[in-house]
Scaffold this motif. Structure first.
Motif, mmCIF file in Angstrom:
data_model
loop_
_atom_site.group_PDB
_atom_site.id
_atom_site.type_symbol
_atom_site.label_atom_id
_atom_site.label_comp_id
_atom_site.label_asym_id
_atom_site.label_seq_id
_atom_site.Cartn_x
_atom_site.Cartn_y
_atom_site.Cartn_z
ATOM 1 N N UNK A 86 0.908 -1.185 -0.105
ATOM 2 C CA UNK A 86 -0.039 0.114 0.177
ATOM 3 C C UNK A 86 0.846 1.162 -0.183
ATOM 4 N N UNK A 88 3.696 1.529 -1.224
ATOM 5 C CA UNK A 88 4.123 1.706 -2.584
ATOM 6 C C UNK A 88 3.353 2.311 -3.613
ATOM 7 N N UNK A 89 2.096 1.835 -3.398
ATOM 8 C CA UNK A 89 1.140 2.092 -4.479
ATOM 9 C C UNK A 89 0.857 3.681 -4.323
ATOM 10 N N UNK A 93 2.484 5.541 -7.428
ATOM 11 C CA UNK A 93 1.269 5.416 -8.740
ATOM 12 C C UNK A 93 0.602 6.596 -8.493
ATOM 13 N N UNK A 94 -0.389 7.067 -9.516
ATOM 14 C CA UNK A 94 -1.250 7.863 -9.661
ATOM 15 C C UNK A 94 -2.619 7.472 -10.166
ATOM 16 N N UNK A 95 -3.491 7.681 -9.096
ATOM 17 C CA UNK A 95 -4.798 7.367 -9.549
ATOM 18 C C UNK A 95 -5.924 8.090 -8.925
ATOM 19 N N UNK A 96 -7.109 8.142 -9.446
ATOM 20 C CA UNK A 96 -7.950 8.963 -8.769
ATOM 21 C C UNK A 96 -8.566 8.598 -7.441
ATOM 22 N N UNK A 99 -5.473 10.892 -2.760
ATOM 23 C CA UNK A 99 -5.196 11.626 -1.494
ATOM 24 C C UNK A 99 -6.293 11.113 -0.457
ATOM 25 N N UNK A 101 -7.595 8.147 -0.316
ATOM 26 C CA UNK A 101 -7.159 6.768 0.358
ATOM 27 C C UNK A 101 -6.149 7.066 1.350
ATOM 28 N N UNK A 103 -5.521 9.458 3.253
ATOM 29 C CA UNK A 103 -5.893 10.155 4.559
ATOM 30 C C UNK A 103 -6.804 9.041 5.153
ATOM 31 N N UNK A 104 -7.413 7.995 4.592
ATOM 32 C CA UNK A 104 -8.252 7.067 5.317
ATOM 33 C C UNK A 104 -7.384 6.139 5.730
ATOM 34 N N UNK A 106 -5.278 6.229 7.991
ATOM 35 C CA UNK A 106 -5.323 6.506 9.380
ATOM 36 C C UNK A 106 -6.481 6.349 10.271
ATOM 37 N N UNK A 107 -7.769 6.024 9.462
ATOM 38 C CA UNK A 107 -8.825 5.613 10.171
ATOM 39 C C UNK A 107 -8.642 4.907 11.401
#
Lengths: 283, 292
Positions: A86, A88-89, A93-96, A99, A101, A103-104, A106-107
């Motif tokens: 995760x 690494x991804x 990588x760039x994907x829609x 940001x 993801x 932030x999430x 740390x949920x």
């Protein structure tokens, strides 16, 4: 403010030594040091190492300790592998929605464990969304079995490896990877032989943090575990049960056993880390 | 990476040697999203789904029950006591550790971190042993009308222990990096110690401090294990929000349990949003790059 001379401290014109050191030492003593000393005193001086062993060396206590450490190891190993992928991804990588993801992740740090516990139970119970599907397709029950404990502990330890490995990946010099490729290594070989060794010390730090957290985890586990003695009863729960029976010595003995095994594990991880750092040179 | 290429007709897709094949890349992204959906997003959705199962009115009504109200008040009270105390401790510890050179620093830092590797249940047990009715100190305190265990002071102590490292851990790396030169300059120019702290140090560490306080507050309001052990779970008196969730849940009051959980989930949202905003805006002033 007068700066008192203190033999263990080198001289400096900086003010506030007495006040800051005083507050720190007082609070550290009241909140951490004295309570921990009372626990260890009560255990080792109160009824001795032999007495602790007598409490621990019973089938129900053994299976609780075994379960706690086994499930924590399995969950943390999953988080070690998944965390590196995760991280690494998220860095490379760039994907829609990237940001969001990021932030999430740390949920689990922000969501109270009791909330996570009942929410995971709701979806993994035999009548839950995922629980029913899994039971119908694989014939496996998730909630109220050890599998449920793994799920809860994976949830709790998820952010640790990601957050320790992410900054290291950001720092990697692409030239090292280019050099490896120029020398004829395949991408996979570059990743396993060049990139992974660089991530190992940070990944191990994250693993150790996740392990320490999940061994002692209570809130998210007790809802999903089923809490059957000898089967799905974790060690922290057994401490709570002993306390409810007013068996303070029993609770202290299990607590000390948990602390001892935890610190032995963390020490071992530290040693592996020193070894992997040395192997890499100074990273 | 490939967008710098201006070759008009490429025989086959060009891939730099330092990236993975596109297939592998999307497979990894899909895998990560799937795991996060199953583990993070689905439970979060489930909280609100279960809470609103019988509609808004029913959910809101479950929160207006006196016991639920008392739990919310107690949780706010405990956070209002522990978070400032931990902030003061964090600032004092970071000041003593980063502005002075003394022996035993490494040991103190290890001790500050210790609560992270102790089970919450053991944390609760510590205070039951110290202040419980079967200890001399506890018996004396109860006799003098100041019970600690099964009362609010015990909940505060256990929460303090659990959240102990948060602010200090956030401030120490930041203050180490900032060094002592600015404070030394202020002192040379004749500023008093307090003035130096308030006008030089505090503006430098305010975002890191806020970051630590946010995490500390989230944990203080959500702590379950440690509080469960010391609280005695007296309804309406020593039951915090997470403990109330457990009670409702065990009484099969599903909507009430998940509505209370939803409130705490909203708190988690606010915490994450503020935390992310801080990371985006003030990344250079946070320890975020090497935290945890």
């Amino acid at each position: 403010m007068t700066v008192r001379s203190f033999t263990l401290r080198s001289p400096t014109p900086m003010p506030g030594w007495g006040l800051s050191f005083g507050i720190m030492l007082t609070m550290l003593s009241v909140v951490v040091l004295i309570p921990m000393t009372v626990l260890l005193w009560r255990g080792f001086v109160g009824f001795g190492a032999g007495g602790i062993w007598d409490v621990v060396n019973r089938p129900r206590v053994w299976s609780a300790l075994e379960l706690s450490f086994r499930a924590a190891l399995i969950a943390s190993l999953f988080n070690l592998v998944f965390g590196v992928i995760l991280a690494w991804v998220l860095v490379r990588y760039r994907f829609p929605g990237k940001r969001l993801i990021d932030a999430a992740v740390d949920l689990p740090f922000a969501l109270p464990t009791a909330v996570a516990g009942i929410a995971l139970t709701a979806i993994y119970a035999p009548n839950g969304v995922f629980g029913s599907v899994i039971q119908d397709t694989f014939g496996v029950r998730v909630a109220y079995t050890e599998l449920g404990i793994w799920i809860a502990l994976i949830f709790v330890g998820l952010p640790f490896v990601v957050r320790t490995v992410q900054p290291v990946i950001e720092e990697i010099d692409r030239e090292t990877e280019e050099a490896s490729a120029t020398l004829g290594a395949s991408r996979l070989r570059t990743l396993t032989h060049v990139v992974l060794p660089m991530l190992a010390p940070a990944a191990l730090t994250g693993f150790a943090l996740a392990l320490a957290r999940s061994v002692g985890e209570y809130g998210s586990v007790i809802f999903i575990a089923g809490n059957l003695p000898n089967v799905t009863e974790i060690a922290p729960l057994l401490i709570v049960i002993r306390l409810e029976e007013f068996d303070y010595d029993g609770a202290v003995a299990i607590a000390i056993a948990m602390l001892t095994i935890s610190f032995a594990l963390l020490l071992a991880i530290n040693l592996i880390q020193i070894w992997s750092r040395r192997r890499m040179g100074a990273v | 990476m490939t967008d710098t290429l201006t070759i008009s007709s490429r025989p086959r897709a060009f891939r730099p040697a330092t990236t993975e094949p596109t297939m592998v890349k999307w497979a990894l992204i899909a895998f990560c999203l799937a795991v996060l959906t199953v583990l993070l997003f689905a439970p979060l959705f489930a909280v609100f789904d279960e809470a609103l199962r019988r509609g808004w009115a029913f959910a809101v009504a479950s929160l207006s029950e006196p016991d639920a109200q008392a739990a919310i008040r107690l949780t706010l009270l405990v956070a209002a006591i522990t978070v400032p105390l931990n902030a003061v401790f964090g600032i004092a510890a970071a000041w003593a550790i980063t502005k002075f050179d003394w022996r035993g620093k490494a040991w103190v830092i290890t001790l500050i971190d210790l609560p992270f590797s102790v089970s919450p249940v053991v944390a609760g047990l510590l205070f039951v042993l110290m202040f419980g009715a079967n200890s001399a100190l506890g018996a004396w305190l109860v006799a003098n009308g100041f019970p600690v265990v099964f009362a609010v002071p015990g909940i505060v102590l256990a929460t303090l222990f659990i959240t102990f490292p948060f602010v200090a851990r956030e401030l120490i790396p930041v203050m180490l990096e900032q060094g002592r030169a600015e404070e030394e300059a202020a002192l040379t120019l004749g500023a008093s110690g307090w003035r130096t702290f308030l006008t030089v140090t505090l503006p430098n560490i305010r975002w890191a401090l806020l970051y630590g306080v946010l995490l500390c507050n989230a944990r203080a309001m959500g702590e379950f294990g440690a509080v469960a052990v010391v609280s005695g779970k007296i309804r309406g008196q020593t039951t915090t929000m997470p403990l109330m969730i457990e009670m409702f849940y065990n009484e099969y009051l599903s909507v009430a349990a998940f509505t209370m959980a939803g409130l705490l989930a909203l708190l988690a949202f606010v915490t994450l949003t503020l935390k992310t905003a801080l990371e985006w805006r003030y990344a250079d002033q946070l320890a975020a790059t090497y935290r945890h």
